[in-house]
Write a protein that holds these residues in place. Structure first.
Motif, short mmCIF file in Angstrom:
data_model
loop_
_atom_site.label_atom_id
_atom_site.label_comp_id
_atom_site.label_asym_id
_atom_site.label_seq_id
_atom_site.Cartn_x
_atom_site.Cartn_y
_atom_site.Cartn_z
N VAL B 63 0.85 -1.20 0.00
CA VAL B 63 0.00 0.00 0.00
C VAL B 63 0.88 1.25 0.00
O VAL B 63 1.71 1.43 0.91
CB VAL B 63 -0.92 0.01 1.23
CG1 VAL B 63 -1.75 1.31 1.28
CG2 VAL B 63 -1.85 -1.21 1.21
N PHE B 64 0.72 2.10 -1.02
CA PHE B 64 1.51 3.34 -1.15
C PHE B 64 0.60 4.55 -0.95
O PHE B 64 -0.53 4.57 -1.44
CB PHE B 64 2.14 3.45 -2.55
CG PHE B 64 3.21 2.44 -2.84
CD1 PHE B 64 2.89 1.14 -3.24
CD2 PHE B 64 4.56 2.78 -2.70
CE1 PHE B 64 3.89 0.21 -3.50
CE2 PHE B 64 5.56 1.84 -2.97
CZ PHE B 64 5.23 0.55 -3.37
N GLY B 65 1.12 5.57 -0.25
CA GLY B 65 0.49 6.88 -0.21
C GLY B 65 1.46 7.84 -0.90
O GLY B 65 2.54 8.11 -0.38
N LEU B 66 1.06 8.33 -2.09
CA LEU B 66 2.02 9.01 -2.97
C LEU B 66 1.87 10.53 -2.93
O LEU B 66 0.76 11.06 -3.07
CB LEU B 66 1.85 8.51 -4.41
CG LEU B 66 2.09 7.00 -4.59
CD1 LEU B 66 1.73 6.58 -6.01
CD2 LEU B 66 3.53 6.62 -4.25
N ALA B 67 3.03 11.19 -2.77
CA ALA B 67 3.08 12.66 -2.97
C ALA B 67 3.20 12.91 -4.48
O ALA B 67 3.55 12.02 -5.26
CB ALA B 67 4.29 13.23 -2.23
N GLU B 68 2.90 14.14 -4.91
CA GLU B 68 3.04 14.48 -6.33
C GLU B 68 4.51 14.59 -6.70
O GLU B 68 5.32 15.07 -5.91
CB GLU B 68 2.36 15.82 -6.61
CG GLU B 68 0.85 15.79 -6.53
CD GLU B 68 0.23 14.80 -7.52
OE1 GLU B 68 0.59 14.84 -8.71
OE2 GLU B 68 -0.57 13.96 -7.07
N GLY B 69 4.84 14.18 -7.92
CA GLY B 69 6.20 14.37 -8.44
C GLY B 69 7.22 13.50 -7.73
O GLY B 69 6.86 12.57 -7.01
N PRO B 70 8.52 13.79 -7.94
CA PRO B 70 9.56 13.01 -7.28
C PRO B 70 9.45 13.20 -5.76
O PRO B 70 9.19 14.31 -5.30
CB PRO B 70 10.87 13.62 -7.80
CG PRO B 70 10.48 14.42 -9.00
CD PRO B 70 9.06 14.86 -8.79
N SER B 71 9.63 12.12 -5.01
CA SER B 71 9.52 12.22 -3.55
C SER B 71 10.43 11.21 -2.88
O SER B 71 10.89 10.25 -3.50
CB SER B 71 8.07 11.97 -3.11
OG SER B 71 7.67 10.65 -3.46
N LEU B 72 10.67 11.46 -1.60
CA LEU B 72 11.39 10.51 -0.76
C LEU B 72 10.35 9.51 -0.24
O LEU B 72 9.27 9.91 0.18
CB LEU B 72 12.05 11.27 0.40
CG LEU B 72 13.02 10.49 1.28
CD1 LEU B 72 14.25 10.02 0.50
CD2 LEU B 72 13.47 11.37 2.46
N LEU B 73 10.69 8.22 -0.27
CA LEU B 73 9.77 7.19 0.22
C LEU B 73 10.18 6.79 1.64
O LEU B 73 11.36 6.48 1.89
CB LEU B 73 9.82 5.96 -0.71
CG LEU B 73 8.88 4.80 -0.38
CD1 LEU B 73 7.41 5.21 -0.52
CD2 LEU B 73 9.18 3.59 -1.28
N LEU B 74 9.20 6.81 2.55
CA LEU B 74 9.43 6.33 3.93
C LEU B 74 8.44 5.18 4.18
O LEU B 74 7.35 5.18 3.63
CB LEU B 74 9.16 7.44 4.96
CG LEU B 74 9.86 8.78 4.80
CD1 LEU B 74 9.47 9.69 5.98
CD2 LEU B 74 11.37 8.60 4.75
N GLY B 75 8.81 4.27 5.05
CA GLY B 75 7.84 3.23 5.41
C GLY B 75 8.49 1.95 5.87
O GLY B 75 9.71 1.90 6.11
N SER B 76 7.67 0.92 5.96
CA SER B 76 8.11 -0.39 6.42
C SER B 76 6.96 -1.35 6.09
O SER B 76 6.45 -1.29 4.96
CB SER B 76 8.42 -0.33 7.92
OG SER B 76 8.98 -1.54 8.36
N HIS B 77 6.51 -2.14 7.02
CA HIS B 77 5.41 -3.09 6.73
C HIS B 77 4.42 -3.09 7.88
O HIS B 77 4.78 -2.78 9.02
CB HIS B 77 5.96 -4.51 6.53
CG HIS B 77 6.68 -5.05 7.75
ND1 HIS B 77 6.04 -5.85 8.69
CD2 HIS B 77 7.94 -4.88 8.21
CE1 HIS B 77 6.91 -6.16 9.65
NE2 HIS B 77 8.07 -5.59 9.40
N SER B 78 3.16 -3.47 7.61
CA SER B 78 2.16 -3.53 8.68
C SER B 78 1.62 -4.92 8.93
O SER B 78 0.75 -5.10 9.79
CB SER B 78 1.01 -2.54 8.41
OG SER B 78 0.41 -2.81 7.16
N ASP B 79 2.10 -5.92 8.20
CA ASP B 79 1.76 -7.31 8.58
C ASP B 79 2.62 -7.71 9.77
O ASP B 79 3.66 -7.09 10.03
CB ASP B 79 2.00 -8.26 7.40
CG ASP B 79 3.45 -8.31 6.97
OD1 ASP B 79 3.97 -7.26 6.52
OD2 ASP B 79 4.10 -9.36 7.11
N SER B 80 2.19 -8.73 10.49
CA SER B 80 2.92 -9.16 11.70
C SER B 80 3.25 -10.65 11.63
O SER B 80 2.74 -11.39 10.79
CB SER B 80 2.10 -8.88 12.96
OG SER B 80 1.18 -9.93 13.20
#
Lengths: 399, 399
Positions: B63-80
């Motif tokens: 699941v991605f939440g995207l900013a417009e244009g080029p962006s830095l990606l932050l995140g990890s995972h939410s399954d356990s």
């Protein structure tokens, strides 16, 4: 006493393996109280009646073929391992039948026959003879469960129609069990007969090391409390420490190991393993136990483990009756003059239980390759016949 | 950039653990594609939309939440894990959400958020990011099965309704994953922040010793070919031989042992065990492999074992991007001036896969007691907030 008939004996032995035939080699699948086991016991009861013996079946399903008056008891068991060989137990029962038949034809001496139930331990170890010997009340045995949860009470109900009642051990003057060796000694030396001196004693318990379950990537080696490493260290240290206490006949085994959670990426937090040791000398069993417990404690202390023990199964060594041993030894000198030896039995047998009731002795024939508890188990038929003749000769000489 | 809001961040983190709450401590049961996992992803997508991000879900369920244009990606995972903690993965996702929210409120820099699917390996290891990174075609992944035999194809069908299509990695300038350490280092030293230098490489394979199954009573010690004894000897000898090759950061583990038939009265004829080793140096992994294979061969030769190996899983070490590492280090100096360190990650993470596509870096906060993959997993909330601030500061400085 008329001589035994090797062909009739071998024919019966082969017929018995048709009950629960595995279809792989000569193997059988005839666990206690299975359809095949009960059918085999019905066939056996028929054979006993044909021989002129009175058939009695006790509540556990031990099948007796009784001679009149005081008699010598011969036999073993006819149930098998889940994947068993054709001779383990069956040999001793059919040899007993043949000797009883020859003896009756000759007008004596009186010989009775038994096939004990559940020697192979669907519900424990030598369950049928344990109950018959008085060690375990049948009400207690009834609660024992097999590995899928069936109780002995439910299992033995399947053969309730055959039961006649209790069988009095007081009528027997002694017990001789003929059996395959189930080990490599006779096969390795090329000998044909083993006269058993002792059935070794056993100690068996579960040992648990409880350390710390951890991630196998993020936990540095020096911070681990790895339960598998504790088992491995215990095993190595124990071998060193036992060295000066054991004899070449002593054995010890870690046959079961269960790690938790048993995953390649997790440092095991708990290890439960079996520790079993056997020896013919009761004192040595006790000395070994002290070393085992001390070693486990030392490893637990060094490696930050909690240590616990399951209940210890303990069976004392059983010495074979000297008079019966002598009879077997004399008979072996006649039929296998250069190819017999005295030896301990490393395996448990029904004779262990019967020894509580009367003098007992045992006679071994070789196992090819030393293997048993597998469909491949076998013995040269010439060796089976030599064993039969030794047994018959010993019975004759005791009369 | 407006500052992050610690209370909103912690509130979201606690709300996420209500999906699949175990009812034991703060633990969660939210394996990939479970009802709880999918519900959590729907909630997360809502939160992303509220933040003004465009939600896209790829066919694997990442699941991605995207900013417009080029962006830095932050995140990890939410399954356990099947029995998991509330922070493993979830922390990095919710911290990303908070930083993206603060960043949008401040008018930049553009930050996108991701929650990868099946990092915990219901169907393998880091399955979602492995497919997204192009290493594993989804058609192949679809055939993977979980431990009860469900295919990934069937499992991911449950969230097909959320899927929007492929997500182009070309839009991201880099990836930063914040995560709990899952090890004892920071907790032991009392530090708050770890800036990751490398994700260690892994080798993992099954080794089988095949000896001779035998009766534990009748087989003399000198005639045994006991597969457990072989494993124990291998383990001891390996420790000696690795001593001059490893560093304090190197780890190796025998976490799985399976004996056959695993019974206390039978000398084990076969042992299958896992051998896993990890190090940040690719050459050392190779040297260790040579020692492991040589040691197994020596033990097999000494003890009459047949030796075989399963397929070897191999993941090379991944170096974190120097520029992103510097930004995290500078931010740590601001928010945890005396309580941060550089350190390798002994655990695998989604960042390993993402490194195939773009520069990556990682940030650790402590795990209390060093424990993870258990309901007891936890981190002091003050440390969570310091981690959040370091992440936000690094993102700001990169703009």
């Amino acid at each position: 006493m008329r001589v035994v008939d090797p062909e009739r004996f071998l024919a019966d032995l082969h017929e018995l393996r048709s009950f629960g035939a595995a279809g792989v080699g000569k193997g059988v699948v005839r666990p206690a109280y299975s359809e095949a086991d009960i059918a085999a016991r019905q066939w056996l009861a028929e054979r006993m009646r044909d021989t002129g013996l009175r058939v009695e079946v006790d509540p556990m399903g031990n099948v007796f073929g009784l001679a009149e008056g005081p008699s010598l008891l011969l036999g073993s068991h006819s149930d098998s391992q889940p994947e068993g060989g054709w001779l383990d137990g069956a040999l001793g029962v059919i040899a007993a039948l043949e000797v009883a038949r020859a003896s009756r034809a000759a007008g004596g001496p009186p010989v009775s026959v038994v096939s004990f139930q559940d020697e192979e331990g669907r519900f424990g170890v030598t369950t049928g003879s344990t109950v018959w010997s008085g060690l375990l009340p049948i009400e207690k045995a009834d609660g024992l469960k097999d590995h899928v949860g069936v109780t002995l009470a439910d299992a033995r109900a399947a053969m309730a129609g055959m039961v006649t009642g209790e069988v009095d051990p007081g009528q027997f003057t002694g017990f001789i069990e003929m059996h395959i060796e189930q080990g490599p000694t006779l096969d390795t030396t090329g000998e044909q007969i083993g006269v058993v001196t002792d059935i070794v004693g056993i100690r068996d318990m579960k040992i648990t090391f409880e350390g710390q379950q951890n991630h196998a990537g993020t936990t540095p080696m020096h911070l681990r409390r790895d339960a598998f490493q504790a088992v491995s260290a215990f095993n190595s240290l124990l071998e060193e420490r036992l060295r000066n206490v054991v004899t070449p006949q002593t054995v010890w085994t870690i046959g079961h190991v269960s790690l938790h959670p048993n995953a390649s990426s997790i440092v095991p937090g708990r290890a439960v393993f079996s520790m079993q040791w056997r020896d013919a000398d009761a004192d040595r069993l006790v000395r070994m136990e002290a070393i085992i417990r001390e070693t486990a404690q030392d490893v637990a202390a060094q490696r930050g483990m909690q240590l616990s023990y399951g209940p210890m199964l303990g069976l004392e060594p059983v010495h074979m009756d000297a008079h019966l041993q002598d009879a077997l030894g004399r008979a072996a000198r006649v039929h296998a003059p250069e190819t017999w030896r005295k030896m301990p039995s490393g395996a448990l047998h029904d004779a262990t239980n019967v020894s509580r009731l009367m003098p007992v002795a045992m006679l071994f024939v070789p196992s090819i390759g030393g293997v048993s508890h597998t469909f491949e188990e076998d013995t040269d038929e010439a060796d089976l016949v030599v064993g039969l003749k030794v047994l018959a000769e010993a019975v004759r000489s005791l009369a």
